[in-house]
Design an enzyme around this catalytic site. Structure first.
Site, PDB file in Angstrom:
ATOM      1  N   ARG A  15      14.337 -42.653 -20.766  1.00 26.65           N
ATOM      2  CA  ARG A  15      15.272 -42.727 -19.771  1.00 26.65           C
ATOM      3  C   ARG A  15      15.664 -41.447 -19.401  1.00 26.65           C
ATOM      4  NH1 ARG A  15      18.714 -47.536 -21.926  1.00 26.65           N
ATOM      5  NH2 ARG A  15      20.179 -46.817 -19.770  1.00 26.65           N
ATOM      6  N   ARG A 422      31.104  14.659 -10.633  1.00 27.29           N
ATOM      7  CA  ARG A 422      30.719  14.449  -9.269  1.00 27.29           C
ATOM      8  C   ARG A 422      30.749  15.743  -8.220  1.00 27.29           C
ATOM      9  NH1 ARG A 422      36.205  14.351  -7.661  1.00 27.29           N
ATOM     10  NH2 ARG A 422      37.617  13.145  -9.044  1.00 27.29           N
TER      11      ARG A 422
END
Ligand code: UD1
Ligand code: CA
Length: 447
Positions: A15, A422
Protein backbone atom coordinates in the site's frame (compact mmCIF):
# COMPACT_ATOMS: atom_id res chain seq x y z
CA UNK A 1 17.92 -10.40 32.03
CA UNK A 2 19.58 -10.20 28.62
CA UNK A 3 17.22 -9.15 25.84
CA UNK A 4 17.36 -9.71 22.11
CA UNK A 5 15.32 -7.63 19.68
CA UNK A 6 13.78 -9.29 16.68
CA UNK A 7 12.47 -6.64 14.32
CA UNK A 8 10.27 -7.76 11.45
CA UNK A 9 10.66 -5.85 8.25
CA UNK A 10 10.43 -8.28 5.36
CA UNK A 11 7.02 -7.24 4.12
CA UNK A 12 6.62 -5.52 0.79
CA UNK A 13 4.31 -2.80 2.04
CA UNK A 14 2.16 -2.92 -1.09
CA UNK A 15 0.00 0.00 0.00
CA UNK A 16 2.99 2.35 0.09
CA UNK A 17 3.10 1.98 -3.71
CA UNK A 18 6.88 2.37 -3.62
CA UNK A 19 10.11 0.89 -4.95
CA UNK A 20 11.56 1.46 -1.50
CA UNK A 21 11.00 -1.16 1.22
CA UNK A 22 8.29 0.10 3.55
CA UNK A 23 10.49 0.19 6.65
CA UNK A 24 12.94 2.56 4.93
CA UNK A 25 10.45 5.38 4.51
CA UNK A 26 11.50 8.29 6.69
CA UNK A 27 9.86 9.83 9.70
CA UNK A 28 11.59 12.92 11.07
CA UNK A 29 14.63 12.25 8.89
CA UNK A 30 15.21 8.61 9.84
CA UNK A 31 13.82 5.39 8.38
CA UNK A 32 10.91 4.01 10.42
CA UNK A 33 13.08 0.92 10.98
CA UNK A 34 15.59 3.08 12.84
CA UNK A 35 12.78 4.47 15.00
CA UNK A 36 11.82 0.89 15.88
CA UNK A 37 15.49 0.11 16.68
CA UNK A 38 15.72 3.23 18.83
CA UNK A 39 12.52 2.29 20.66
CA UNK A 40 13.88 -1.22 21.32
CA UNK A 41 17.14 0.36 22.46
CA UNK A 42 15.34 1.24 25.72
CA UNK A 43 15.75 -2.44 26.68
CA UNK A 44 19.51 -2.20 26.18
CA UNK A 45 19.42 -5.25 23.91
CA UNK A 46 22.37 -7.64 23.86
CA UNK A 47 21.50 -8.56 20.27
CA UNK A 48 19.43 -7.04 17.51
CA UNK A 49 18.20 -9.16 14.64
CA UNK A 50 16.42 -7.60 11.68
CA UNK A 51 14.32 -9.87 9.49
CA UNK A 52 14.55 -8.46 5.97
CA UNK A 53 13.07 -9.58 2.66
CA UNK A 54 12.03 -7.02 0.08
CA UNK A 55 14.98 -4.68 -0.50
CA UNK A 56 17.07 -6.57 2.06
CA UNK A 57 20.36 -4.95 1.01
CA UNK A 58 19.04 -1.47 1.55
CA UNK A 59 17.39 -2.53 4.80
CA UNK A 60 20.71 -4.00 5.99
CA UNK A 61 22.56 -0.79 5.13
CA UNK A 62 20.09 1.40 7.00
CA UNK A 63 20.05 -0.90 10.04
CA UNK A 64 23.82 -1.20 10.26
CA UNK A 65 24.27 2.48 9.65
CA UNK A 66 22.43 3.00 12.92
CA UNK A 67 23.82 -0.05 14.76
CA UNK A 68 26.83 -1.77 13.15
CA UNK A 69 26.23 -4.81 15.37
CA UNK A 70 22.71 -5.41 14.09
CA UNK A 71 22.40 -8.83 12.44
CA UNK A 72 20.32 -9.06 9.28
CA UNK A 73 18.58 -12.32 8.45
CA UNK A 74 16.75 -13.02 5.23
CA UNK A 75 13.20 -14.14 4.83
CA UNK A 76 13.02 -14.87 1.11
CA UNK A 77 9.37 -15.73 1.05
CA UNK A 78 6.96 -13.97 3.37
CA UNK A 79 5.02 -16.89 4.77
CA UNK A 80 3.76 -15.11 7.87
CA UNK A 81 4.90 -13.49 11.08
CA UNK A 82 5.82 -16.80 12.81
CA UNK A 83 7.89 -17.82 9.80
CA UNK A 84 9.55 -14.39 9.91
CA UNK A 85 10.53 -14.75 13.57
CA UNK A 86 11.81 -18.29 12.90
CA UNK A 87 14.43 -16.79 10.56
CA UNK A 88 16.10 -15.24 13.62
CA UNK A 89 16.68 -18.62 15.26
CA UNK A 90 20.24 -19.21 13.97
CA UNK A 91 21.30 -15.66 14.71
CA UNK A 92 20.20 -16.21 18.32
CA UNK A 93 21.66 -19.72 18.71
CA UNK A 94 22.99 -20.05 22.24
CA UNK A 95 21.35 -16.82 23.35
CA UNK A 96 20.07 -17.20 26.87
CA UNK A 97 17.50 -14.55 27.63
CA UNK A 98 14.34 -12.88 26.43
CA UNK A 99 13.39 -12.16 22.87
CA UNK A 100 11.06 -9.32 22.05
CA UNK A 101 9.46 -9.07 18.65
CA UNK A 102 8.90 -5.59 17.25
CA UNK A 103 7.65 -4.52 13.83
CA UNK A 104 9.79 -2.29 11.64
CA UNK A 105 6.66 -0.42 10.62
CA UNK A 106 5.56 0.37 14.18
CA UNK A 107 8.03 3.04 15.20
CA UNK A 108 6.69 4.64 18.37
CA UNK A 109 6.67 2.04 21.15
CA UNK A 110 7.77 3.89 24.31
CA UNK A 111 10.40 2.85 26.86
CA UNK A 112 7.65 2.83 29.54
CA UNK A 113 5.64 0.26 27.61
CA UNK A 114 8.67 -1.96 27.05
CA UNK A 115 9.50 -1.69 30.76
CA UNK A 116 5.94 -2.71 31.64
CA UNK A 117 6.30 -5.75 29.35
CA UNK A 118 9.61 -6.70 30.97
CA UNK A 119 7.95 -6.44 34.40
CA UNK A 120 5.03 -8.63 33.28
CA UNK A 121 7.53 -11.22 32.04
CA UNK A 122 8.53 -11.87 35.66
CA UNK A 123 5.17 -13.54 36.21
CA UNK A 124 4.20 -14.74 32.72
CA UNK A 125 5.86 -16.82 30.01
CA UNK A 126 4.43 -14.76 27.17
CA UNK A 127 3.61 -11.07 27.23
CA UNK A 128 1.70 -9.53 24.35
CA UNK A 129 1.28 -5.80 23.85
CA UNK A 130 -2.36 -4.93 23.22
CA UNK A 131 -4.45 -1.82 22.86
CA UNK A 132 -8.07 -0.87 22.90
CA UNK A 133 -8.82 -0.01 19.28
CA UNK A 134 -11.27 2.77 18.41
CA UNK A 135 -11.65 1.06 15.04
CA UNK A 136 -10.50 -2.56 15.46
CA UNK A 137 -10.64 -3.09 11.68
CA UNK A 138 -8.46 -6.02 10.66
CA UNK A 139 -6.33 -6.39 13.79
CA UNK A 140 -5.93 -9.67 15.63
CA UNK A 141 -8.23 -9.90 18.66
CA UNK A 142 -6.91 -10.73 22.13
CA UNK A 143 -9.16 -13.29 23.80
CA UNK A 144 -8.89 -13.32 27.59
CA UNK A 145 -9.97 -16.15 29.88
CA UNK A 146 -9.51 -16.74 33.60
CA UNK A 147 -7.13 -13.84 34.08
CA UNK A 148 -4.88 -15.02 31.27
CA UNK A 149 -4.48 -14.21 27.62
CA UNK A 150 -6.00 -17.38 26.20
CA UNK A 151 -5.38 -16.97 22.47
CA UNK A 152 -5.21 -14.46 19.64
CA UNK A 153 -7.57 -14.77 16.74
CA UNK A 154 -6.86 -13.05 13.45
CA UNK A 155 -9.66 -10.97 11.95
CA UNK A 156 -9.98 -13.28 8.95
CA UNK A 157 -10.49 -16.30 11.18
CA UNK A 158 -12.63 -14.63 13.84
CA UNK A 159 -16.31 -15.30 14.56
CA UNK A 160 -18.74 -12.39 14.79
CA UNK A 161 -18.49 -12.51 18.61
CA UNK A 162 -14.69 -12.43 18.47
CA UNK A 163 -14.73 -9.55 16.00
CA UNK A 164 -16.78 -7.60 18.55
CA UNK A 165 -13.77 -7.64 20.90
CA UNK A 166 -11.92 -4.32 20.78
CA UNK A 167 -8.77 -5.40 22.66
CA UNK A 168 -6.36 -5.83 19.76
CA UNK A 169 -2.91 -7.24 19.11
CA UNK A 170 -0.14 -4.74 18.45
CA UNK A 171 2.17 -7.52 17.27
CA UNK A 172 4.78 -6.85 19.95
CA UNK A 173 5.46 -9.96 22.01
CA UNK A 174 8.04 -10.96 24.61
CA UNK A 175 9.08 -14.42 25.75
CA UNK A 176 12.16 -16.40 26.63
CA UNK A 177 13.97 -16.89 23.30
CA UNK A 178 14.16 -20.70 23.54
CA UNK A 179 10.48 -20.91 24.53
CA UNK A 180 9.53 -18.61 21.63
CA UNK A 181 11.31 -20.72 19.02
CA UNK A 182 9.95 -23.98 20.50
CA UNK A 183 6.40 -22.60 20.28
CA UNK A 184 6.95 -21.33 16.73
CA UNK A 185 7.95 -24.86 15.71
CA UNK A 186 4.41 -25.93 16.48
CA UNK A 187 2.68 -23.22 14.41
CA UNK A 188 1.06 -24.38 11.16
CA UNK A 189 -0.54 -22.44 8.32
CA UNK A 190 -3.94 -24.01 8.52
CA UNK A 191 -5.95 -20.76 8.56
CA UNK A 192 -7.84 -18.31 6.38
CA UNK A 193 -4.69 -16.58 5.14
CA UNK A 194 -2.61 -19.75 4.70
CA UNK A 195 0.13 -18.04 6.74
CA UNK A 196 2.22 -19.02 9.73
CA UNK A 197 0.74 -16.72 12.37
CA UNK A 198 3.01 -15.67 15.23
CA UNK A 199 -0.19 -15.00 17.12
CA UNK A 200 -0.86 -18.76 17.31
CA UNK A 201 1.92 -19.20 19.87
CA UNK A 202 -0.39 -17.93 22.62
CA UNK A 203 -2.98 -20.72 22.21
CA UNK A 204 -0.20 -23.30 21.89
CA UNK A 205 1.51 -22.00 25.03
CA UNK A 206 -1.72 -22.05 27.05
CA UNK A 207 -2.40 -25.64 25.97
CA UNK A 208 1.02 -26.50 27.43
CA UNK A 209 0.10 -24.80 30.70
CA UNK A 210 2.29 -21.75 30.15
CA UNK A 211 1.10 -18.38 31.39
CA UNK A 212 0.30 -15.50 29.04
CA UNK A 213 -0.83 -11.94 29.64
CA UNK A 214 -1.48 -8.61 27.97
CA UNK A 215 0.18 -5.28 28.65
CA UNK A 216 -1.89 -2.41 27.27
CA UNK A 217 -0.65 0.77 25.69
CA UNK A 218 -2.14 3.77 24.00
CA UNK A 219 -3.34 3.11 20.49
CA UNK A 220 -1.21 5.92 19.04
CA UNK A 221 1.91 4.19 20.30
CA UNK A 222 1.37 1.02 18.37
CA UNK A 223 -0.09 2.43 15.18
CA UNK A 224 1.46 0.68 12.19
CA UNK A 225 2.27 2.43 8.94
CA UNK A 226 0.91 0.92 5.76
CA UNK A 227 0.30 3.84 3.40
CA UNK A 228 1.61 7.29 2.56
CA UNK A 229 -1.33 8.79 4.45
CA UNK A 230 -0.39 6.82 7.56
CA UNK A 231 3.24 7.84 7.07
CA UNK A 232 2.17 11.49 7.10
CA UNK A 233 0.08 10.85 10.23
CA UNK A 234 3.06 9.24 11.93
CA UNK A 235 5.20 12.24 10.99
CA UNK A 236 2.57 14.57 12.48
CA UNK A 237 2.42 12.44 15.63
CA UNK A 238 6.23 12.54 15.95
CA UNK A 239 6.34 16.30 15.43
CA UNK A 240 3.58 16.95 17.96
CA UNK A 241 5.50 15.00 20.56
CA UNK A 242 8.85 16.60 19.69
CA UNK A 243 7.35 20.09 19.95
CA UNK A 244 5.87 19.50 23.36
CA UNK A 245 9.08 17.83 24.58
CA UNK A 246 11.06 20.90 23.43
CA UNK A 247 8.63 23.19 25.26
CA UNK A 248 8.89 21.06 28.42
CA UNK A 249 12.68 21.36 28.08
CA UNK A 250 12.41 25.15 28.23
CA UNK A 251 12.58 26.03 24.55
CA UNK A 252 10.37 28.83 23.21
CA UNK A 253 8.59 27.89 20.00
CA UNK A 254 6.82 30.99 18.74
CA UNK A 255 4.60 28.98 16.39
CA UNK A 256 5.17 25.35 17.39
CA UNK A 257 3.07 23.83 14.62
CA UNK A 258 5.39 25.36 11.98
CA UNK A 259 8.64 23.98 13.41
CA UNK A 260 9.84 20.56 12.23
CA UNK A 261 12.30 18.46 14.20
CA UNK A 262 14.42 15.48 13.21
CA UNK A 263 14.51 12.27 15.24
CA UNK A 264 17.74 13.38 16.96
CA UNK A 265 17.40 17.17 17.30
CA UNK A 266 18.80 18.51 20.58
CA UNK A 267 17.89 22.03 21.68
CA UNK A 268 19.07 23.70 24.88
CA UNK A 269 17.03 25.57 27.43
CA UNK A 270 16.04 29.16 26.78
CA UNK A 271 16.66 28.88 23.08
CA UNK A 272 14.09 30.59 20.89
CA UNK A 273 12.88 28.99 17.70
CA UNK A 274 10.93 31.38 15.48
CA UNK A 275 8.25 30.22 13.02
CA UNK A 276 8.94 27.97 10.04
CA UNK A 277 12.26 26.50 11.10
CA UNK A 278 13.17 23.03 9.83
CA UNK A 279 15.71 20.75 11.51
CA UNK A 280 17.27 17.95 9.48
CA UNK A 281 19.18 15.16 11.22
CA UNK A 282 22.20 15.78 13.44
CA UNK A 283 21.52 19.23 14.87
CA UNK A 284 22.50 20.45 18.32
CA UNK A 285 21.51 23.93 19.44
CA UNK A 286 22.92 25.01 22.78
CA UNK A 287 21.15 27.04 25.44
CA UNK A 288 20.13 30.59 24.75
CA UNK A 289 20.55 30.46 20.98
CA UNK A 290 18.02 32.06 18.65
CA UNK A 291 16.97 30.54 15.36
CA UNK A 292 14.98 33.06 13.36
CA UNK A 293 12.23 32.35 10.87
CA UNK A 294 12.56 30.20 7.77
CA UNK A 295 15.94 28.72 8.61
CA UNK A 296 16.98 25.18 7.65
CA UNK A 297 19.57 23.39 9.78
CA UNK A 298 21.15 20.00 9.25
CA UNK A 299 24.20 18.21 10.72
CA UNK A 300 25.37 21.33 12.54
CA UNK A 301 26.17 22.70 15.96
CA UNK A 302 24.99 26.10 17.19
CA UNK A 303 26.60 27.28 20.41
CA UNK A 304 25.26 29.32 23.27
CA UNK A 305 23.92 32.73 22.40
CA UNK A 306 24.37 32.40 18.64
CA UNK A 307 21.75 33.96 16.36
CA UNK A 308 20.86 32.27 13.09
CA UNK A 309 18.56 33.56 10.35
CA UNK A 310 16.06 34.59 9.26
CA UNK A 311 16.39 32.57 6.03
CA UNK A 312 19.71 30.92 6.90
CA UNK A 313 20.86 27.49 5.84
CA UNK A 314 23.29 25.53 7.98
CA UNK A 315 24.48 22.38 6.27
CA UNK A 316 26.46 19.40 7.61
CA UNK A 317 29.66 20.35 9.38
CA UNK A 318 28.64 23.92 10.20
CA UNK A 319 30.02 24.68 13.68
CA UNK A 320 29.01 27.99 15.18
CA UNK A 321 30.84 29.04 18.35
CA UNK A 322 29.35 31.20 21.07
CA UNK A 323 27.76 34.47 20.07
CA UNK A 324 28.19 33.91 16.32
CA UNK A 325 25.72 35.68 14.03
CA UNK A 326 24.62 34.14 10.76
CA UNK A 327 22.10 36.27 8.93
CA UNK A 328 19.68 36.17 6.05
CA UNK A 329 20.38 34.22 2.87
CA UNK A 330 23.62 32.79 4.22
CA UNK A 331 24.63 29.20 3.60
CA UNK A 332 27.31 27.54 5.72
CA UNK A 333 28.72 24.07 5.12
CA UNK A 334 31.63 22.21 6.73
CA UNK A 335 33.00 25.34 8.37
CA UNK A 336 34.05 26.45 11.83
CA UNK A 337 32.92 29.94 12.72
CA UNK A 338 34.76 31.09 15.85
CA UNK A 339 33.38 33.08 18.74
CA UNK A 340 31.66 36.34 17.95
CA UNK A 341 32.22 36.20 14.19
CA UNK A 342 29.51 37.65 11.96
CA UNK A 343 28.30 36.40 8.61
CA UNK A 344 25.27 38.55 8.21
CA UNK A 345 24.07 38.69 4.62
CA UNK A 346 23.91 36.81 1.30
CA UNK A 347 27.00 34.68 1.71
CA UNK A 348 28.29 31.18 1.06
CA UNK A 349 30.92 29.81 3.44
CA UNK A 350 31.98 26.25 2.64
CA UNK A 351 35.05 24.24 3.74
CA UNK A 352 36.39 27.09 5.82
CA UNK A 353 37.68 28.26 9.19
CA UNK A 354 36.63 31.73 10.23
CA UNK A 355 38.46 33.29 13.19
CA UNK A 356 36.97 34.96 16.25
CA UNK A 357 35.23 38.32 15.82
CA UNK A 358 35.87 38.35 12.08
CA UNK A 359 33.27 40.14 9.97
CA UNK A 360 32.29 38.65 6.63
CA UNK A 361 30.78 41.27 4.33
CA UNK A 362 27.58 40.81 2.34
CA UNK A 363 27.82 38.66 -0.75
CA UNK A 364 31.10 36.97 0.16
CA UNK A 365 31.70 33.57 -1.38
CA UNK A 366 34.29 30.94 -0.59
CA UNK A 367 34.91 29.46 -4.03
CA UNK A 368 35.65 26.01 -2.64
CA UNK A 369 35.01 23.79 -5.63
CA UNK A 370 37.12 23.62 -8.78
CA UNK A 371 34.81 21.18 -10.50
CA UNK A 372 36.66 18.15 -9.16
CA UNK A 373 38.19 18.90 -5.76
CA UNK A 374 37.07 20.87 -2.71
CA UNK A 375 39.54 23.37 -1.22
CA UNK A 376 39.75 25.13 2.09
CA UNK A 377 39.58 28.79 3.04
CA UNK A 378 41.17 29.88 6.32
CA UNK A 379 40.46 33.31 7.74
CA UNK A 380 42.08 34.48 10.98
CA UNK A 381 40.68 36.40 13.92
CA UNK A 382 39.52 40.03 13.75
CA UNK A 383 39.66 40.05 9.96
CA UNK A 384 37.34 42.13 7.79
CA UNK A 385 36.20 40.64 4.50
CA UNK A 386 34.79 43.36 2.25
CA UNK A 387 31.40 42.89 0.63
CA UNK A 388 31.29 40.72 -2.45
CA UNK A 389 34.71 39.18 -1.93
CA UNK A 390 35.39 35.96 -3.84
CA UNK A 391 37.83 33.82 -1.86
CA UNK A 392 39.25 31.38 -4.38
CA UNK A 393 40.33 28.40 -2.28
CA UNK A 394 42.78 27.14 -1.25
CA UNK A 395 43.49 30.53 0.24
CA UNK A 396 44.10 32.12 3.63
CA UNK A 397 43.54 35.54 5.12
CA UNK A 398 45.58 36.35 8.23
CA UNK A 399 44.52 37.82 11.57
CA UNK A 400 43.34 41.44 11.39
CA UNK A 401 43.67 41.46 7.58
CA UNK A 402 41.13 43.09 5.25
CA UNK A 403 39.94 42.56 1.71
CA UNK A 404 38.54 45.38 -0.41
CA UNK A 405 34.95 44.88 -1.48
CA UNK A 406 34.51 43.24 -4.84
CA UNK A 407 37.91 41.57 -4.59
CA UNK A 408 38.71 38.21 -6.10
CA UNK A 409 41.30 36.85 -3.69
CA UNK A 410 43.46 34.19 -5.29
CA UNK A 411 46.58 34.36 -3.12
CA UNK A 412 47.10 34.36 0.62
CA UNK A 413 46.73 37.62 2.54
CA UNK A 414 49.27 38.04 5.37
CA UNK A 415 48.11 39.14 8.82
CA UNK A 416 47.37 42.86 9.06
CA UNK A 417 47.47 43.45 5.26
CA UNK A 418 44.75 44.90 3.08
CA UNK A 419 44.24 42.98 -0.17
CA UNK A 420 42.51 44.53 -3.15
CA UNK A 421 41.96 42.31 -6.13
CA UNK A 422 39.88 44.22 -8.65
CA UNK A 423 40.28 46.72 -11.50
CA UNK A 424 41.07 50.26 -10.42
CA UNK A 425 38.20 52.73 -10.91
CA UNK A 426 38.40 55.34 -13.70
CA UNK A 427 36.04 58.38 -13.87
CA UNK A 428 35.28 59.97 -17.27
CA UNK A 429 34.16 63.55 -16.56
CA UNK A 430 30.71 64.39 -17.98
CA UNK A 431 30.55 61.26 -20.10
CA UNK A 432 27.32 59.94 -18.56
CA UNK A 433 25.39 63.10 -19.38
CA UNK A 434 26.78 63.25 -22.95
CA UNK A 435 26.02 59.59 -23.56
CA UNK A 436 22.40 59.79 -22.44
CA UNK A 437 21.83 62.95 -24.53
CA UNK A 438 23.20 61.20 -27.60
CA UNK A 439 20.82 58.27 -27.08
CA UNK A 440 17.82 60.58 -26.61
CA UNK A 441 18.70 62.49 -29.80
CA UNK A 442 18.90 59.22 -31.69
CA UNK A 443 15.46 58.19 -30.43
CA UNK A 444 13.96 61.61 -31.40
CA UNK A 445 15.31 61.32 -35.00
CA UNK A 446 13.83 57.83 -35.41
CA UNK A 447 10.46 59.10 -34.10
C1 UD1 B 1 -0.28 -8.66 12.41
C2 UD1 B 1 -0.82 -9.60 13.49
C3 UD1 B 1 -2.13 -9.03 14.03
C4 UD1 B 1 -1.89 -7.63 14.56
C5 UD1 B 1 -1.27 -6.74 13.49
C6 UD1 B 1 -0.87 -5.44 14.09
C7 UD1 B 1 -0.14 -11.87 12.88
C8 UD1 B 1 -0.55 -13.15 12.26
N1 UD1 B 1 -1.05 -10.89 12.90
O1 UD1 B 1 -1.21 -8.69 11.36
O2 UD1 B 1 -2.64 -9.86 15.06
O3 UD1 B 1 -3.12 -7.08 15.02
O4 UD1 B 1 -0.09 -7.36 12.96
O5 UD1 B 1 -0.42 -4.57 13.09
O6 UD1 B 1 0.98 -11.75 13.36
N2 UD1 B 1 6.26 -9.62 8.16
C9 UD1 B 1 7.41 -10.23 7.77
N3 UD1 B 1 7.34 -11.44 7.16
C10 UD1 B 1 6.18 -12.06 6.94
C11 UD1 B 1 4.98 -11.42 7.34
C12 UD1 B 1 5.04 -10.20 7.96
O7 UD1 B 1 8.52 -9.70 7.96
O8 UD1 B 1 6.20 -13.16 6.40
C13 UD1 B 1 6.34 -8.31 8.83
C14 UD1 B 1 5.73 -7.20 8.01
O9 UD1 B 1 6.72 -6.57 7.21
C15 UD1 B 1 5.20 -6.27 9.09
C16 UD1 B 1 4.88 -7.18 10.24
O10 UD1 B 1 5.59 -8.37 10.02
O11 UD1 B 1 6.18 -5.36 9.52
C17 UD1 B 1 3.39 -7.49 10.35
O12 UD1 B 1 2.96 -8.12 9.18
P1 UD1 B 1 1.55 -7.82 8.54
O13 UD1 B 1 1.39 -8.67 7.35
O14 UD1 B 1 1.35 -6.38 8.40
O15 UD1 B 1 0.59 -8.40 9.68
P2 UD1 B 1 -0.92 -8.07 9.88
O16 UD1 B 1 -1.73 -8.86 8.94
O17 UD1 B 1 -1.13 -6.62 9.92
CA1 CA C 1 0.13 -4.62 9.30
Amino acid sequence: MATALIILGAGMGTRMNSDRPKVLHDIAGAPMLVHAMKAGGALDPARTVIVAGHGADAVARAAQDYDPDAVIVLQDEQLGTAHAVAQARDALAGFDGDAIVLYGDTPFITPETLAAMAAARLTHDIVVLGFDATDPARYGRLILKDDQLDRIVEFKDATADERAVTLCNSGVVAANAATLFALIDKVNNDNAAGEYYLTDIVGIARAQGLRATVVQCDEAETRGINSRAELAMAEAQFQARARSTAQDDGVTLTAPETVFFAHDTVIGRDSIIAPNVVFGPGVTVESGATILAFSHLEGCHVSRGAVVGPFARLRPGAELAEGVKVGNFVEIKNAQIAEGAKVNHLTYIGDADIGARTNIGAGTITCNYDGVFKHKTVIGADAFIGSNTMLVAPVSVGDSAMTGSGSVITSDVPAGDLAIGRARQVNKPGLARRLIQKLRDLKARKG
